[in-house]
Design a protein around this motif. Structure first.
Motif, PDB file in Angstrom:
ATOM      1  N   LEU A  59     -10.947  -1.223  -2.579  1.00  0.00           N
ATOM      2  CA  LEU A  59     -12.144  -0.612  -2.252  1.00  0.00           C
ATOM      3  C   LEU A  59     -12.448   0.712  -3.101  1.00  0.00           C
ATOM      4  O   LEU A  59     -11.331   1.460  -2.781  1.00  0.00           O
ATOM      5  CB  LEU A  59     -12.140  -0.733  -0.853  1.00  0.00           C
TER       6      LEU A  59
ATOM      7  N   ASP B 244      -9.423   2.227  -0.524  1.00  0.00           N
ATOM      8  CA  ASP B 244      -8.421   1.235   0.162  1.00  0.00           C
ATOM      9  C   ASP B 244      -8.070   0.212  -0.673  1.00  0.00           C
ATOM     10  O   ASP B 244      -8.611  -0.164  -1.605  1.00  0.00           O
ATOM     11  CB  ASP B 244      -9.004   0.863   1.416  1.00  0.00           C
TER      12      ASP B 244
ATOM     13  N   THR C 261      -7.537  -3.793   0.404  1.00  0.00           N
ATOM     14  CA  THR C 261      -7.921  -4.550   1.396  1.00  0.00           C
ATOM     15  C   THR C 261      -6.755  -5.613   1.753  1.00  0.00           C
ATOM     16  O   THR C 261      -5.763  -5.810   1.049  1.00  0.00           O
ATOM     17  CB  THR C 261      -9.065  -5.481   1.150  1.00  0.00           C
ATOM     18  N   ASP C 262      -6.904  -6.474   2.910  1.00  0.00           N
ATOM     19  CA  ASP C 262      -6.000  -7.213   3.206  1.00  0.00           C
ATOM     20  C   ASP C 262      -5.664  -8.618   2.002  1.00  0.00           C
ATOM     21  O   ASP C 262      -4.756  -9.223   1.954  1.00  0.00           O
ATOM     22  CB  ASP C 262      -6.153  -7.965   4.543  1.00  0.00           C
ATOM     23  N   ASP C 263      -6.575  -8.510   1.242  1.00  0.00           N
ATOM     24  CA  ASP C 263      -6.546  -9.606   0.154  1.00  0.00           C
ATOM     25  C   ASP C 263      -6.008  -9.129  -1.050  1.00  0.00           C
ATOM     26  O   ASP C 263      -6.257  -9.564  -2.183  1.00  0.00           O
ATOM     27  CB  ASP C 263      -8.218 -10.237  -0.033  1.00  0.00           C
TER      28      ASP C 263
ATOM     29  N   MET D 137     -16.128  -3.477  -4.164  1.00  0.00           N
ATOM     30  CA  MET D 137     -14.755  -4.207  -3.974  1.00  0.00           C
ATOM     31  C   MET D 137     -14.536  -4.755  -5.182  1.00  0.00           C
ATOM     32  O   MET D 137     -15.283  -5.491  -5.724  1.00  0.00           O
ATOM     33  CB  MET D 137     -15.039  -5.239  -2.859  1.00  0.00           C
TER      34      MET D 137
ATOM     35  N   ASN E 291      -7.444  -6.736  -2.703  1.00  0.00           N
ATOM     36  CA  ASN E 291      -8.545  -6.243  -3.417  1.00  0.00           C
ATOM     37  C   ASN E 291      -8.616  -4.489  -3.449  1.00  0.00           C
ATOM     38  O   ASN E 291      -8.120  -3.953  -2.560  1.00  0.00           O
ATOM     39  CB  ASN E 291      -9.965  -6.913  -3.078  1.00  0.00           C
TER      40      ASN E 291
ATOM     41  N   LYS F  49       0.758  -1.313   0.119  1.00  0.00           N
ATOM     42  CA  LYS F  49      -0.042  -0.069   0.001  1.00  0.00           C
ATOM     43  C   LYS F  49       0.762   1.309  -0.060  1.00  0.00           C
ATOM     44  O   LYS F  49       0.526   2.107  -0.587  1.00  0.00           O
ATOM     45  CB  LYS F  49      -0.873   0.081   1.272  1.00  0.00           C
TER      46      LYS F  49
END
Ligand code: BTN
Length: 286
Positions: free
Chosen positions: A259, A251, A253-255, A271, A257, A224
């Protein structure tokens, strides 16, 4: 000339990984990913690495081709056999490789003022130009639904090709180094493998869940921090065709992907997964 050699790569691998990776350097292949997928199906061990000086049919994401001229690029494929990974989690291979590629570029480009960045999901950007792309292909075990093996492929434009990049990509593509440095391509390959395997080894070892989660958290943070799309306006382009939309990236995400909040009408959030869409930052990169 900056020649890639297996010997030079081995010499620059970390003490831990040097005996665990099997690096083969070839002059010309159709695609290192295709070659390694065949080897994977034939039972080649995890840690088999194929590197080519040129590809005649280099493959990119979404069925595109990847321009792979000789002497100036670096085309690497790595065979992985994660013990317990489902296809969705395999995105971590690509995104982890993106962070490793940025770190490897920083290692090799001394006193560079520019920081290598990532355009979600798999493009490495240096000074507003794409200098590398990543393509991970997986074979799924039909019974378990888990990954049988994955081939991580990365193509890096180390130098500009003689005569420049072809018309179709000349506004987008860039090179990592402005002039040839002996041994740089081999050092870059080794640095990439060192950085990638350092994290991947922890993440693919499901025995130590706490360590696994810690590494995942750490690298997603690093991913990120290098994102050029976070907080930016982007065009969202559905890969299966359909209407292009503008959105704000809220954002990653932790996966890994994306947002987003669409900005062209109702401000609805969505998402997005990398298989569904490609994105293009508005006004930032060609
Ligand atoms: C992309 O930018 O869309 C991904 C490009 C991935 C290219 C690499 S080069 C090594 C490996 N072999 C291939 O045929 N493709 C990947």
């Amino acid at each position: 000339m900056d020649q890639i050699t297996a010997q030079n790569i081995q010499a620059n691998l970390s003490e831990y990984w040097a005996p665990r990776l099997r690096v083969e350097v070839l002059d010309e292949v159709v695609s290192t990913n295709t070659l390694l997928k065949t080897r994977g199906a034939e039972g080649a061990p995890a840690g088999t690495v194929v590197i080519a000086d040129t590809q005649t049919g280099g493959k990119g994401r979404l069925g595109r081709s990847f321009y792979s001229p000789n002497h100036t690029g670096l085309y690497i494929s790595v065979l992985l056999r994660p013990s317990d990974m489902n296809p969705v989690e395999a995105l971590h291979i690509t995104t982890m490789a993106a962070v490793a590629a940025c770190e490897a570029i920083e290692d090799v480009v001394e006193d560079s003022v520019s920081r290598p960045m990532i355009k979600w999901v798999n493009d490495i950007i240096l000074e507003d130009r794409k200098v590398a792309g990543i393509l991970t292909e997986s074979a799924i075990n039909a019974t378990s639904g888990k990954i049988d093996f994955a081939v991580l492929g990365i193509g890096l434009n180390v130098y500009a090709p003689e005569g420049g990049f072809p018309e179709e990509i000349k506004e987008i593509a860039g090179a990592i180094l402005p002039i040839e440095i002996e041994g740089a391509r081999s050092r870059l390959a080794a640095a990439f493998l060192n950085h990638f395997f350092e994290r991947y080894a922890c993440v693919s070892n499901s025995e130590n869940e706490a360590k696994q989660n810690q590494i995942l958290e750490e690298y997603v943070k690093a991913y990120k921090a290098r994102s050029i799309v976070l907080g930016k306006s982007v065009n969202v382009i559905p890969t299966g065709g359909g209407e292009r939309r503008t959105a704000q990236v809220l954002d990653i995400t932790d996966d890994c992907n994306l947002l987003v909040a669409y900005t062209d009408g109702e401000c609805e959030e969505a998402m997005l997964s990398s298989g569904e869409v490609s994105i293009r930052p508005i006004g930032e990169i060609k």
